[in-house]
Scaffold this motif. Structure first.
Motif, PDB file in Angstrom:
ATOM      1  N   HIS A  74       2.969   2.545 -11.183  1.00 16.44           N
ATOM      2  CA  HIS A  74       2.174   3.472 -10.378  1.00 16.44           C
ATOM      3  C   HIS A  74       1.804   2.876  -9.025  1.00 16.44           C
ATOM      4  CE1 HIS A  74      -0.509   1.013 -12.877  1.00 16.44           C
ATOM      5  NE2 HIS A  74      -1.500   1.245 -12.040  1.00 16.44           N
ATOM      6  N   ARG A  75       1.466   3.762  -8.113  1.00 12.98           N
ATOM      7  CA  ARG A  75       0.881   3.456  -6.811  1.00 12.98           C
ATOM      8  C   ARG A  75      -0.340   4.338  -6.662  1.00 12.98           C
ATOM      9  NH1 ARG A  75       5.411   4.716  -2.747  1.00 12.98           N
ATOM     10  NH2 ARG A  75       5.880   6.296  -4.308  1.00 12.98           N
ATOM     11  N   ASN A  76      -1.455   3.758  -6.250  1.00 12.40           N
ATOM     12  CA  ASN A  76      -2.733   4.476  -6.254  1.00 12.40           C
ATOM     13  C   ASN A  76      -3.360   4.526  -4.873  1.00 12.40           C
ATOM     14  OD1 ASN A  76      -2.362   4.398  -8.990  1.00 12.40           O
ATOM     15  ND2 ASN A  76      -4.153   3.139  -9.448  1.00 12.40           N
ATOM     16  N   ILE A  77      -4.119   5.583  -4.629  1.00 13.11           N
ATOM     17  CA  ILE A  77      -5.021   5.593  -3.473  1.00 13.11           C
ATOM     18  C   ILE A  77      -6.167   4.622  -3.702  1.00 13.11           C
ATOM     19  CG2 ILE A  77      -6.423   7.504  -4.353  1.00 13.11           C
ATOM     20  CD1 ILE A  77      -5.535   6.860  -0.667  1.00 13.11           C
ATOM     21  N   MET A  78      -6.531   4.429  -4.996  1.00 11.25           N
ATOM     22  CA  MET A  78      -7.596   3.504  -5.356  1.00 11.25           C
ATOM     23  C   MET A  78      -7.051   2.076  -5.419  1.00 11.25           C
ATOM     24  SD  MET A  78     -10.193   5.595  -5.802  1.00 11.25           S
ATOM     25  CE  MET A  78     -11.462   4.973  -6.909  1.00 11.25           C
ATOM     26  N   VAL A 112      -9.954  -0.309   0.370  1.00  7.02           N
ATOM     27  CA  VAL A 112      -9.089  -1.480   0.254  1.00  7.02           C
ATOM     28  C   VAL A 112      -9.937  -2.722   0.018  1.00  7.02           C
ATOM     29  CG1 VAL A 112      -7.526  -2.987   1.530  1.00  7.02           C
ATOM     30  CG2 VAL A 112      -7.219  -0.503   1.620  1.00  7.02           C
ATOM     31  N   ILE A 113      -9.522  -3.545  -0.939  1.00  7.29           N
ATOM     32  CA  ILE A 113     -10.260  -4.753  -1.311  1.00  7.29           C
ATOM     33  C   ILE A 113      -9.595  -5.946  -0.624  1.00  7.29           C
ATOM     34  CG2 ILE A 113     -10.975  -6.222  -3.223  1.00  7.29           C
ATOM     35  CD1 ILE A 113     -10.805  -3.718  -5.025  1.00  7.29           C
ATOM     36  N   ALA A 114     -10.300  -6.548   0.319  1.00 11.80           N
ATOM     37  CA  ALA A 114      -9.725  -7.619   1.133  1.00 11.80           C
ATOM     38  C   ALA A 114     -10.076  -8.984   0.546  1.00 11.80           C
ATOM     39  CB  ALA A 114     -10.243  -7.526   2.567  1.00 11.80           C
ATOM     40  N   MET A 125      -7.477 -13.355 -12.761  1.00  8.95           N
ATOM     41  CA  MET A 125      -7.759 -12.090 -12.071  1.00  8.95           C
ATOM     42  C   MET A 125      -6.547 -11.678 -11.251  1.00  8.95           C
ATOM     43  SD  MET A 125     -10.685 -13.973  -9.907  1.00  8.95           S
ATOM     44  CE  MET A 125     -10.415 -15.723  -9.612  1.00  8.95           C
ATOM     45  N   SER A 126      -6.479 -10.382 -10.975  1.00  8.03           N
ATOM     46  CA  SER A 126      -5.391  -9.858 -10.152  1.00  8.03           C
ATOM     47  C   SER A 126      -5.930  -8.789  -9.229  1.00  8.03           C
ATOM     48  CB  SER A 126      -4.268  -9.288 -11.031  1.00  8.03           C
ATOM     49  OG  SER A 126      -4.711  -8.144 -11.739  1.00  8.03           O
ATOM     50  N   LEU A 127      -5.208  -8.558  -8.135  1.00  6.78           N
ATOM     51  CA  LEU A 127      -5.592  -7.550  -7.156  1.00  6.78           C
ATOM     52  C   LEU A 127      -4.362  -6.741  -6.765  1.00  6.78           C
ATOM     53  CD1 LEU A 127      -7.539  -6.209  -5.164  1.00  6.78           C
ATOM     54  CD2 LEU A 127      -7.134  -8.121  -3.584  1.00  6.78           C
ATOM     55  N   HIS A 128      -4.426  -5.420  -7.010  1.00 10.07           N
ATOM     56  CA  HIS A 128      -3.385  -4.480  -6.606  1.00 10.07           C
ATOM     57  C   HIS A 128      -4.052  -3.459  -5.692  1.00 10.07           C
ATOM     58  CE1 HIS A 128      -1.730  -5.567 -10.830  1.00 10.07           C
ATOM     59  NE2 HIS A 128      -1.290  -6.428  -9.925  1.00 10.07           N
ATOM     60  N   ASN A 129      -3.771  -3.545  -4.423  1.00 13.71           N
ATOM     61  CA  ASN A 129      -4.486  -2.729  -3.444  1.00 13.71           C
ATOM     62  C   ASN A 129      -3.870  -1.346  -3.273  1.00 13.71           C
ATOM     63  OD1 ASN A 129      -6.924  -3.306  -1.998  1.00 13.71           O
ATOM     64  ND2 ASN A 129      -6.010  -5.247  -1.368  1.00 13.71           N
ATOM     65  N   CYS A 130      -4.520  -0.565  -2.437  1.00 14.80           N
ATOM     66  CA  CYS A 130      -4.139   0.816  -2.156  1.00 14.80           C
ATOM     67  C   CYS A 130      -2.646   0.933  -1.854  1.00 14.80           C
ATOM     68  CB  CYS A 130      -4.958   1.314  -0.975  1.00 14.80           C
ATOM     69  SG  CYS A 130      -4.459   2.886  -0.280  1.00 14.80           S
TER      70      CYS A 130
END
Length: 434
Positions: free
Chosen positions: A333-337, A402-404, A360-365
């Motif tokens: 998937h690809r998310n706006i969130m 977006v989580i920077a 931990m992991s981070l998958h951004n917008c």
């Protein structure tokens, strides 16, 4: 000082609770009498505007030995690796990002000194967005207390129990439980079982509350009755104490000649609380496919757009999977969130290797992600029978912004620079002749 071992908990999310550590300390029939019992001071604590609607208004009346202003001036102090949104020290890459668990400190380190910011979004001064931190500590705070003026704090312990001494009482929180401390509440963290590590979501936005259940109806998800609040407890001690605050992204310290945790009685709707994640009533499919991960939302902080959260706190707990003729792990998937994930224990079903407890992991917008190649192969060929996911607990902070990541997080030795390689084995199966 009352005995912590005698404490009980008040139940119910968002209710107006009342509790007193000494009989008659809580005024009856009014909040602000001319003279309080035991010669206490009245102090109101508000985490919403005075005129917020009744259903969302959060305030607590406290009756304390000294008012909070009985202290010295704040002076700046080193903020270490704590950062606050907006993150401008490094560019935010669109890449998938993952980190190993951060190591425990090797020198005496308390909760404040052991906190590291991993990422953030929004703007703390505008009260929008979140900060995401990892805490690690091997010693208690002693005569230091802390409060956060930038946001409320959601603790997700991963290793070791916390004993949170707060102005409004004491909460013992272990892995598998969460702790929420409202913006502005003073507290100190002690370590009853040794070193600790865990995650924090610092919520700059609207206070966390229970999500609506919609068509699910009156039951399911997290239930109000399972949230626990502390009873009144106080310290009447003089000495060299220090109040540390996080304010506009910086840390400040101030001297105080007594324990600031001196509330003898309180009544209100804004207070620390804990919740046992094992009490979350999972809703899932019993036919085919599986619903969106929003079905696992424990708490939410809304934004100005209905249904689009400033942050959702989502868990992936033990549960049965029974969907027929269905690819059971999360779909690609690809998310706006934007999604930040952590693992408390066990194995997460979409990432069987490399995602360890404390990691931990981070998958951004709009960054694509999903099951690693090996998980896809396994799930595509599985003989589908009812299967119980046991001994696992993962969570997600999901945000519309977006989580920077911070510069430290991007350059950390804990970062897995080869994370994207877990998808390198995805094969082409397309058969255009069929």
């Amino acid at each position: 000082m009352t005995n912590p071992s005698e404490l009980k908990y008040l139940n119910g999310f968002g209710n107006e609770h009342e509790t007193e550590a000494l009989p008659g300390a809580l005024p009856r029939g009014q909040f602000n009498p001319q003279r309080c019992e035991y010669q206490l001071y009245t102090e109101q604590f508000s985490t919403t505007a005075f005129t917020a609607p009744r259903h969302s208004n959060r305030r607590t009346w406290t009756y304390r030995i000294r008012p909070s202003i009985a202290m010295g001036d704040f002076t700046p102090m080193d903020k270490g690796l704590i950062r606050t949104a907006p993150i401008t020290e490094a560019d935010c890459p669109p890449n998938v990002l993952r980190w190993d668990a951060l190591p425990m400190p090797q020198v005496p380190t308390d909760f404040i000194d052991g906190m590291i910011t991993v990422a953030a979004n929004g703007d703390a001064r505008s009260q929008v967005g979140i900060g995401i931190h990892v805490y690690r500590a091997n010693t208690g705070m002693g005569q230091r207390v802390f409060y956060n003026a930038d946001g409320e704090m959601l603790f997700v312990p991963q290793q070791g129990a916390l004993l949170a001494y707060t102005e409004l009482g004491i909460l013992h929180v272990k892995p598998g439980e969460i702790l929420v401390i409202p913006r502005g509440i003073k507290f100190r963290i002690e370590l009853p079982e040794g070193p600790v590590r865990g995650y924090i979501c610092e919520n700059y936005g609207a206070a966390l509350h229970l999500p609506e259940r919609g068509p699910v109806g009156a039951n399911g998800y997290a239930n109000d009755r399972d949230f626990q609040y502390p009873v009144a407890w106080f310290e009447d001690q003089d000495g060299d104490y220090e109040v540390v605050t996080k304010f506009c992204g910086n840390l400040y310290r101030a001297p105080v000649d007594h324990s600031p945790l001196d509330v003898v009685a309180w009544v209100g709707t804004s207070a620390p609380y804990k919740y046992d994640l094992a009490r979350f009533n999972v809703i899932n499919t019993v036919s085919f496919d599986h619903p969106d991960p929003s079905i696992f939302t424990v708490l939410t902080s809304p934004s100005e757009s209905a249904g689009v959260a400033n942050v959702d706190f989502v868990i992936f707990p033990p549960r049965w999977m029974v969907a027929e003729n269905t690819f059971r792990p999360p779909w690609y998937h690809r998310n706006i969130m934007s999604e930040f994930m952590g693992l408390i224990e066990g194995v997460y079903d979409a990432k069987e290797k490399g995602f360890e407890p404390g990691g931990m992991s981070l998958h951004n917008c709009m960054t694509p992600h999903g099951p690693e190649a090996a998980v896809f192969e396994k799930a595509s060929a599985a003989d589908l029978k009812p299967e119980q996911y046991k001994d696992t607990l993962a969570f997600m902070f999901e945000s519309r912004y977006v989580i920077a990541p911070t510069r430290h997080a991007l350059e950390s030795d804990a970062r897995q620079h080869n994370y994207v390689d877990c998808w390198s084995g995805l094969k082409k199966y397309f058969n255009g002749d069929k």
